[in-house]
Design a protein around this motif. Structure first.
Motif, PDB file in Angstrom:
ATOM      1  N   TYR A  85       0.850  -1.188   0.000  1.00 34.47           N
ATOM      2  CA  TYR A  85       0.000   0.000   0.000  1.00 34.47           C
ATOM      3  C   TYR A  85       0.888   1.241   0.000  1.00 34.47           C
ATOM      4  CZ  TYR A  85       1.119  -0.317   4.997  1.00 34.47           C
ATOM      5  OH  TYR A  85       1.779  -0.418   6.196  1.00 34.47           O
ATOM      6  N   THR A  86       0.313   2.356  -0.361  1.00 37.93           N
ATOM      7  CA  THR A  86       1.082   3.603  -0.420  1.00 37.93           C
ATOM      8  C   THR A  86       0.392   4.693   0.393  1.00 37.93           C
ATOM      9  OG1 THR A  86      -0.071   4.343  -2.413  1.00 37.93           O
ATOM     10  CG2 THR A  86       1.953   3.070  -2.728  1.00 37.93           C
ATOM     11  N   GLN A  87       1.110   5.764   0.620  1.00 41.07           N
ATOM     12  CA  GLN A  87       0.590   6.997   1.226  1.00 41.07           C
ATOM     13  C   GLN A  87      -0.079   6.771   2.594  1.00 41.07           C
ATOM     14  OE1 GLN A  87      -1.506   8.198  -2.534  1.00 41.07           O
ATOM     15  NE2 GLN A  87      -0.555  10.186  -2.103  1.00 41.07           N
ATOM     16  N   HIS A  88       0.568   5.947   3.400  1.00 36.98           N
ATOM     17  CA  HIS A  88       0.126   5.794   4.796  1.00 36.98           C
ATOM     18  C   HIS A  88       0.808   6.933   5.557  1.00 36.98           C
ATOM     19  CE1 HIS A  88      -1.665   3.913   8.134  1.00 36.98           C
ATOM     20  NE2 HIS A  88      -0.688   3.113   8.506  1.00 36.98           N
ATOM     21  N   ILE A  89       0.234   8.113   5.410  1.00 34.28           N
ATOM     22  CA  ILE A  89       0.865   9.361   5.858  1.00 34.28           C
ATOM     23  C   ILE A  89       0.006   9.998   6.941  1.00 34.28           C
ATOM     24  CG2 ILE A  89       1.658  11.641   5.128  1.00 34.28           C
ATOM     25  CD1 ILE A  89       1.767  10.482   2.235  1.00 34.28           C
ATOM     26  N   CYS A  90       0.615  10.258   8.083  1.00 34.86           N
ATOM     27  CA  CYS A  90      -0.117  10.859   9.198  1.00 34.86           C
ATOM     28  C   CYS A  90       0.421  12.259   9.480  1.00 34.86           C
ATOM     29  CB  CYS A  90       0.035   9.976  10.436  1.00 34.86           C
ATOM     30  SG  CYS A  90      -0.814  10.608  11.889  1.00 34.86           S
ATOM     31  N   ARG A  91      -0.464  13.194   9.717  1.00 37.75           N
ATOM     32  CA  ARG A  91      -0.032  14.559  10.017  1.00 37.75           C
ATOM     33  C   ARG A  91       0.522  14.621  11.448  1.00 37.75           C
ATOM     34  NH1 ARG A  91      -5.519  15.626   8.916  1.00 37.75           N
ATOM     35  NH2 ARG A  91      -5.009  17.393   7.590  1.00 37.75           N
ATOM     36  N   TYR A 158     -11.524  15.820  13.554  1.00 37.22           N
ATOM     37  CA  TYR A 158     -12.824  15.170  13.365  1.00 37.22           C
ATOM     38  C   TYR A 158     -12.679  13.708  12.933  1.00 37.22           C
ATOM     39  CZ  TYR A 158     -17.901  15.562  12.652  1.00 37.22           C
ATOM     40  OH  TYR A 158     -19.277  15.442  12.760  1.00 37.22           O
ATOM     41  N   TYR A 159     -11.400  13.276  12.800  1.00 34.49           N
ATOM     42  CA  TYR A 159     -11.132  11.915  12.328  1.00 34.49           C
ATOM     43  C   TYR A 159      -9.986  11.309  13.134  1.00 34.49           C
ATOM     44  CZ  TYR A 159     -14.010  13.740   8.618  1.00 34.49           C
ATOM     45  OH  TYR A 159     -15.038  14.330   7.930  1.00 34.49           O
ATOM     46  N   ILE A 160     -10.247  11.090  14.410  1.00 37.36           N
ATOM     47  CA  ILE A 160      -9.240  10.541  15.320  1.00 37.36           C
ATOM     48  C   ILE A 160      -9.241   9.022  15.212  1.00 37.36           C
ATOM     49  CG2 ILE A 160      -8.503  10.395  17.727  1.00 37.36           C
ATOM     50  CD1 ILE A 160     -10.081  13.020  18.215  1.00 37.36           C
ATOM     51  N   HIS A 161      -8.067   8.446  15.098  1.00 42.43           N
ATOM     52  CA  HIS A 161      -7.943   6.985  15.018  1.00 42.43           C
ATOM     53  C   HIS A 161      -8.439   6.372  16.330  1.00 42.43           C
ATOM     54  CE1 HIS A 161      -6.141   2.991  14.593  1.00 42.43           C
ATOM     55  NE2 HIS A 161      -5.907   3.282  13.318  1.00 42.43           N
ATOM     56  N   PRO A 162      -9.181   5.251  16.269  1.00 39.20           N
ATOM     57  CA  PRO A 162      -9.764   4.676  17.492  1.00 39.20           C
ATOM     58  C   PRO A 162      -8.769   4.016  18.444  1.00 39.20           C
ATOM     59  CG  PRO A 162     -10.252   3.282  15.591  1.00 39.20           C
ATOM     60  CD  PRO A 162      -9.640   4.535  15.059  1.00 39.20           C
ATOM     61  N   SER A 163      -7.520   3.837  18.007  1.00 42.20           N
ATOM     62  CA  SER A 163      -6.523   3.186  18.854  1.00 42.20           C
ATOM     63  C   SER A 163      -5.876   4.191  19.813  1.00 42.20           C
ATOM     64  CB  SER A 163      -5.434   2.537  17.993  1.00 42.20           C
ATOM     65  OG  SER A 163      -4.346   2.134  18.791  1.00 42.20           O
ATOM     66  N   LYS A 164      -6.006   3.932  21.106  1.00 42.44           N
ATOM     67  CA  LYS A 164      -5.383   4.809  22.097  1.00 42.44           C
ATOM     68  C   LYS A 164      -3.867   4.711  22.027  1.00 42.44           C
ATOM     69  CE  LYS A 164      -5.439   5.717  27.093  1.00 42.44           C
ATOM     70  NZ  LYS A 164      -6.009   5.285  28.400  1.00 42.44           N
ATOM     71  N   ARG A 165      -3.379   3.540  21.645  1.00 43.58           N
ATOM     72  CA  ARG A 165      -1.933   3.332  21.550  1.00 43.58           C
ATOM     73  C   ARG A 165      -1.333   4.188  20.436  1.00 43.58           C
ATOM     74  NH1 ARG A 165       1.047  -0.264  18.610  1.00 43.58           N
ATOM     75  NH2 ARG A 165      -0.856  -1.300  17.888  1.00 43.58           N
ATOM     76  N   ARG A 168      -3.709   9.485  17.306  1.00 44.82           N
ATOM     77  CA  ARG A 168      -3.424  10.394  16.192  1.00 44.82           C
ATOM     78  C   ARG A 168      -4.672  10.495  15.333  1.00 44.82           C
ATOM     79  NH1 ARG A 168      -3.294   7.069  11.831  1.00 44.82           N
ATOM     80  NH2 ARG A 168      -2.702   4.893  12.156  1.00 44.82           N
ATOM     81  N   SER A 169      -4.625  11.349  14.344  1.00 45.84           N
ATOM     82  CA  SER A 169      -5.705  11.367  13.354  1.00 45.84           C
ATOM     83  C   SER A 169      -5.386  10.336  12.270  1.00 45.84           C
ATOM     84  CB  SER A 169      -5.860  12.764  12.758  1.00 45.84           C
ATOM     85  OG  SER A 169      -4.664  13.181  12.126  1.00 45.84           O
ATOM     86  N   ILE A 170      -6.387   9.996  11.472  1.00 50.43           N
ATOM     87  CA  ILE A 170      -6.183   8.944  10.478  1.00 50.43           C
ATOM     88  C   ILE A 170      -5.238   9.409   9.366  1.00 50.43           C
ATOM     89  CG2 ILE A 170      -8.389   7.831  10.934  1.00 50.43           C
ATOM     90  CD1 ILE A 170      -9.508   9.173   8.425  1.00 50.43           C
TER      91      ILE A 170
END
Length: 221
Positions: A85-91, A158-165, A168-170
């Motif tokens: 996969y590509t562009q797994h980019i997090c701000r 408005y798009y927070i990743h559900p993992s507490k670990r 971050r945002s998605i």
């Protein structure tokens, strides 16, 4: 003619209602087609599970799947035969936002959506406490996501990743998967441009369902 369709009825893991207008020449024997709805038990957990864990600001331009199979992607053919996969980019995020994200995730895990007024005052940076109280929102990891819109290009609150670990945002790729883009689809431009393209798009699986229904109707005419 027009109808209000919801993307989640056509394989998209997103609650996204849109008015879809279909036009045709009056001379054609045509009417608005019936779209076949798709039933399944997949959740957004299925589209996050095979991607690498990320920390804020991390960039994976090309990554390998964590596991070979992903039943959701296989059913809807969203890997398109590629093995990466590509562009797994997090701000990146500042410490203040990360504290709010953690609080939002903790509340979500207790089946509660956090309001801006629930945030400790020392973490609040907005003067407006009377509207837009759901500006920090966790993506539902156990169901379908709320609607992805172009504002995701401006910030990820408005798009927070559900993992507490991960806290971050998605990422760009995660947002693309929520919209049902195949993994070999590459978004040109900056991270911001990619998010904007994703948020503005008609989900491909929804577009495919509409196209199939129109084709079937035309062949029957």
């Amino acid at each position: 003619d027009h109808q209000t369709l919801n993307a989640k009825d056509y394989g998209v893991l997103q609650d996204r209602k849109r008015v879809i207008i279909i036009g045709w020449k009056k001379s054609l024997k045509f009417s608005y087609p019936d779209l076949e709805k798709i039933t399944h038990n997949f959740t957004t957990k299925n589209i996050f599970s095979d991607l690498a864990s990320l920390t804020p600001g991390k960039v994976i331009q090309k990554g390998k799947y964590k596991k070979e199979k992903n039943e959701y992607l296989e059913r809807f053919d969203l890997r398109n035969g590629v093995d990466f996969y590509t562009q797994h980019i997090c701000r990146p995020h500042n410490e203040n936002d990360l504290k709010i994200y953690k609080l939002a995730i903790e509340n979500f895990q207790k089946h509660k959506r956090i309001k801006y007024t629930d945030i400790p005052q020392e973490l609040q940076t907005q003067k407006n406490t009377g509207s837009f109280l759901d500006r920090f929102k966790v993506v539902n990891g156990n169901g379908v996501s709320h609607t992805v819109v172009a504002h995701i290009a401006k910030d990820g609150h408005y798009y927070i990743h559900p993992s507490k670990r991960q806290c971050r945002s998605i990422s760009v790729r995660e947002a693309a998967r929520i919209q049902s883009f195949p993994d070999d689809f590459y978004f040109e431009g900056s991270r911001t441009a990619a998010f904007r393209q994703i948020g503005n798009a008609v989900p491909p699986l929804m577009a495919y369902a509409i196209a199939k229904a129109i084709k079937k109707k035309l062949l029957m005419a």
